[in-house]
Every structure is written in C-alpha cells, then in structure tokens.
Design a protein around this motif. Structure first.
Motif, PDB file in Angstrom:
ATOM      1  N   ASP A 146       0.840  -1.198   0.000  1.00  0.00           N
ATOM      2  CA  ASP A 146       0.000   0.000   0.000  1.00  0.00           C
ATOM      3  C   ASP A 146       0.879   1.254   0.000  1.00  0.00           C
ATOM      4  N   GLY A 147       0.399   2.297  -0.636  1.00  0.00           N
ATOM      5  CA  GLY A 147       1.139   3.545  -0.686  1.00  0.00           C
ATOM      6  C   GLY A 147       1.351   4.009  -2.112  1.00  0.00           C
ATOM      7  N   ARG A 148       2.182   5.018  -2.255  1.00  0.00           N
ATOM      8  CA  ARG A 148       2.424   5.612  -3.566  1.00  0.00           C
ATOM      9  C   ARG A 148       3.652   4.977  -4.221  1.00  0.00           C
ATOM     10  N   PRO A 149       3.481   4.234  -5.315  1.00  0.00           N
ATOM     11  CA  PRO A 149       4.641   3.661  -6.014  1.00  0.00           C
ATOM     12  C   PRO A 149       5.491   4.772  -6.622  1.00  0.00           C
ATOM     13  N   GLU A 150       6.801   4.665  -6.450  1.00  0.00           N
ATOM     14  CA  GLU A 150       7.702   5.679  -6.987  1.00  0.00           C
ATOM     15  C   GLU A 150       8.593   5.136  -8.109  1.00  0.00           C
ATOM     16  N   ARG A 151       8.853   3.841  -8.072  1.00  0.00           N
ATOM     17  CA  ARG A 151       9.734   3.237  -9.079  1.00  0.00           C
ATOM     18  C   ARG A 151       9.593   1.725  -8.990  1.00  0.00           C
ATOM     19  N   ILE A 152      10.296   1.033  -9.861  1.00  0.00           N
ATOM     20  CA  ILE A 152      10.331  -0.424  -9.838  1.00  0.00           C
ATOM     21  C   ILE A 152      11.748  -0.848  -9.492  1.00  0.00           C
ATOM     22  N   VAL A 153      11.874  -1.826  -8.620  1.00  0.00           N
ATOM     23  CA  VAL A 153      13.182  -2.413  -8.336  1.00  0.00           C
ATOM     24  C   VAL A 153      13.227  -3.780  -9.013  1.00  0.00           C
ATOM     25  N   VAL A 154      14.210  -3.957  -9.892  1.00  0.00           N
ATOM     26  CA  VAL A 154      14.390  -5.220 -10.621  1.00  0.00           C
ATOM     27  C   VAL A 154      15.690  -5.861 -10.150  1.00  0.00           C
ATOM     28  N   ILE A 155      15.629  -7.136  -9.796  1.00  0.00           N
ATOM     29  CA  ILE A 155      16.791  -7.839  -9.254  1.00  0.00           C
ATOM     30  C   ILE A 155      17.127  -9.038 -10.125  1.00  0.00           C
ATOM     31  N   GLN A 156      18.338  -9.037 -10.666  1.00  0.00           N
ATOM     32  CA  GLN A 156      18.841 -10.197 -11.396  1.00  0.00           C
ATOM     33  C   GLN A 156      19.490 -11.138 -10.381  1.00  0.00           C
ATOM     34  N   VAL A 157      18.948 -12.316 -10.251  1.00  0.00           N
ATOM     35  CA  VAL A 157      19.413 -13.265  -9.242  1.00  0.00           C
ATOM     36  C   VAL A 157      20.751 -13.867  -9.658  1.00  0.00           C
ATOM     37  N   GLU A 158      21.732 -13.775  -8.766  1.00  0.00           N
ATOM     38  CA  GLU A 158      23.037 -14.378  -8.987  1.00  0.00           C
ATOM     39  C   GLU A 158      23.120 -15.755  -8.337  1.00  0.00           C
ATOM     40  N   GLY A 159      22.708 -15.825  -7.083  1.00  0.00           N
ATOM     41  CA  GLY A 159      22.805 -17.084  -6.357  1.00  0.00           C
ATOM     42  C   GLY A 159      21.742 -17.165  -5.289  1.00  0.00           C
ATOM     43  N   LEU A 160      21.446 -18.391  -4.862  1.00  0.00           N
ATOM     44  CA  LEU A 160      20.445 -18.591  -3.810  1.00  0.00           C
ATOM     45  C   LEU A 160      20.826 -19.794  -2.969  1.00  0.00           C
ATOM     46  N   ASN A 161      20.284 -19.811  -1.763  1.00  0.00           N
ATOM     47  CA  ASN A 161      20.589 -20.897  -0.843  1.00  0.00           C
ATOM     48  C   ASN A 161      19.469 -21.039   0.176  1.00  0.00           C
ATOM     49  N   TRP A 162      19.001 -22.256   0.348  1.00  0.00           N
ATOM     50  CA  TRP A 162      18.041 -22.560   1.411  1.00  0.00           C
ATOM     51  C   TRP A 162      18.820 -22.809   2.692  1.00  0.00           C
ATOM     52  N   ASN A 163      18.487 -22.078   3.746  1.00  0.00           N
ATOM     53  CA  ASN A 163      19.190 -22.219   5.015  1.00  0.00           C
ATOM     54  C   ASN A 163      18.492 -23.237   5.910  1.00  0.00           C
ATOM     55  N   CYS A 164      19.255 -23.808   6.832  1.00  0.00           N
ATOM     56  CA  CYS A 164      18.668 -24.787   7.746  1.00  0.00           C
ATOM     57  C   CYS A 164      17.747 -24.084   8.750  1.00  0.00           C
ATOM     58  N   ALA A 165      16.899 -24.898   9.384  1.00  0.00           N
ATOM     59  CA  ALA A 165      15.889 -24.357  10.304  1.00  0.00           C
ATOM     60  C   ALA A 165      16.460 -24.039  11.680  1.00  0.00           C
ATOM     61  N   GLN A 166      17.680 -24.462  11.937  1.00  0.00           N
ATOM     62  CA  GLN A 166      18.255 -24.278  13.268  1.00  0.00           C
ATOM     63  C   GLN A 166      18.289 -22.806  13.662  1.00  0.00           C
ATOM     64  N   HIS A 167      17.837 -22.532  14.869  1.00  0.00           N
ATOM     65  CA  HIS A 167      17.862 -21.200  15.490  1.00  0.00           C
ATOM     66  C   HIS A 167      16.816 -20.228  14.920  1.00  0.00           C
ATOM     67  N   ILE A 168      15.946 -20.671  14.024  1.00  0.00           N
ATOM     68  CA  ILE A 168      14.851 -19.805  13.572  1.00  0.00           C
ATOM     69  C   ILE A 168      13.689 -19.983  14.541  1.00  0.00           C
ATOM     70  N   THR A 169      13.400 -18.950  15.319  1.00  0.00           N
ATOM     71  CA  THR A 169      12.322 -19.019  16.293  1.00  0.00           C
ATOM     72  C   THR A 169      10.972 -18.940  15.574  1.00  0.00           C
ATOM     73  N   PRO A 170      10.093 -19.917  15.774  1.00  0.00           N
ATOM     74  CA  PRO A 170       8.784 -19.858  15.106  1.00  0.00           C
ATOM     75  C   PRO A 170       7.992 -18.627  15.546  1.00  0.00           C
ATOM     76  N   ARG A 171       7.466 -17.892  14.588  1.00  0.00           N
ATOM     77  CA  ARG A 171       6.590 -16.756  14.840  1.00  0.00           C
ATOM     78  C   ARG A 171       5.441 -16.833  13.856  1.00  0.00           C
ATOM     79  N   TYR A 172       4.307 -16.245  14.228  1.00  0.00           N
ATOM     80  CA  TYR A 172       3.113 -16.392  13.413  1.00  0.00           C
ATOM     81  C   TYR A 172       2.471 -15.037  13.171  1.00  0.00           C
TER      82      TYR A 172
END
Length: 205
Positions: A146-172
């Motif tokens: 929500d709000g006033r759009p000012e521009r578009i941000v475009v991201i060319q993905v270089e790399g990605l990684n799925w991290n392990c669940a350790q130490h991620i505190t569950p929040r809802y």
C-alpha cells in the motif's frame, strides 16, 4: 549451491572454513559458478511471503538492511533469474535506492518463521521509472505494498541458498494465527450458546 557459494565463500571465509574443519565439505559447493535459477520451489516460496529483508552497501562500505513488506506476492518472480517489486514511498530517506547507484549488489532474506524456513538470495538490483516500462509497472502493481509507487526495483538473481531451520524461532502472523485459532473460537461460541441455554433452563425452573 553453485553461484551462491562462489559469491559468499571469499578468501577470508575459506580461511575460517579451513580453521574450523569445514573446508572440504564447502569445496563441493564451488564446482559450478553459473547463476542459480529460481525453480518452482523458490518461486512458490517467494510468492507466499509478506515481507523480506534487503541488504545493500553504501559508498563508505557500511551495509544497510531494510525490511520490505506487503501482501503475499508483492515480490514478483518475472522469470527464473529475475525478481521485481514496486518501490513504494516510505520515510523518504532513500538509503537503499541511493546505495544502488554506487553498488548494485544486494542480498535478500525471505523468511517463513512459522515453518522455520529461510531463502537467501544474492542479486544485482536496478531501479526502473514507472513511465519507462508501463507493462512491467502494471505487472508489479497488480500485487504491491500500500502507498504511492515511486519506481520499480528489478533484481537479477546471482545465487540462492536454502538455510537450515536451526535457530529460527517460530513466529506467526495475524493471518496465520487467525486460521489456527478459528476452531478454538468456534468451540468457545458453541460452549457459550450451551451455557446460555442452560441458564435459561435453570431460570424457567
């Protein structure tokens, strides 16, 4: 991992890995240096997120991390190597936008706290004026913050990684809690009706 490891595992990082005994395992991730594609798993995960963290680097070398939030799907997956979102006016400091003019490298964290999942993304970002690409502007504004759009941000993905669940505190989120608590609310409503009926029956006696 391929490109992600090649970006993240710098000379100093590799030195620490050697000191800590993890260098051999880390070497396997360095075999391929091609851009990491966004598969259906990553695209689906990103489209379900209502926020992400975006890190950029200023001219002085200081990193800057900003939280971007919106309805699920506000970060659009354009193809297997490209993300985009409508950049909406905030407090008008423009730190991330300014940083991108000097260094287009960014890192993004997409978090699913409830399921303890995290997707890390390296990319190169650029800004596009809304009037310069009306078709893309229409697409990223179909679901946006929500709000006033000012521009578009475009991201060319270089790399990605799925991290392990350790130490991620569950929040809802409120939406997630609402769905989980609905059966409890329904049961309370039934008990309240039964209680009212019993009171009325006792009053008639």
């Amino acid at each position: 991992m391929s490109r992600y490891a090649n970006v993240a595992y710098t000379t100093c990082v590799r030195k620490v890995q050697e000191e800590q005994g993890s260098a051999r395992a880390a070497t396997h991730a360095l075999l391929d240096d091609g851009p990491d594609p966004l598969t259906a798993a990553e695209a689906g995960f990103i489209s379900e997120r209502d926020g992400c963290y975006v890190a950029s680097v200023g001219e002085t070398g200081w990193p800057y991390v900003q939280f971007r939030g919106g309805p699920p799907g506000f970060v659009h997956v354009l193809d297997e190597h490209t993300l985009a979102f409508a950049d909406v006016r905030g407090n008008r400091q423009y730190i991330t936008t300014g940083n991108l003019r000097g260094d287009n490298r960014v890192a993004l964290f997409f978090m699913d706290y409830a399921r303890q999942r995290r997707l890390k993304v390296f990319g190169r970002a650029r800004t596009v004026e809304l009037a310069d690409d009306p078709e893309l502007a229409e697409r990223v504004q179909s679901v946006r913050t929500d709000g006033r759009p000012e521009r578009i941000v475009v991201i060319q993905v270089e790399g990605l990684n799925w991290n392990c669940a350790q130490h991620i505190t569950p929040r809802y989120s409120e939406v997630e809690l609402s769905a989980a608590l609905q059966p409890v609310r329904d049961r309370i409503s039934r008990l309240e009706r039964e209680n009212q009926q019993l009171r009325e029956a006792l009053a008639r006696r």
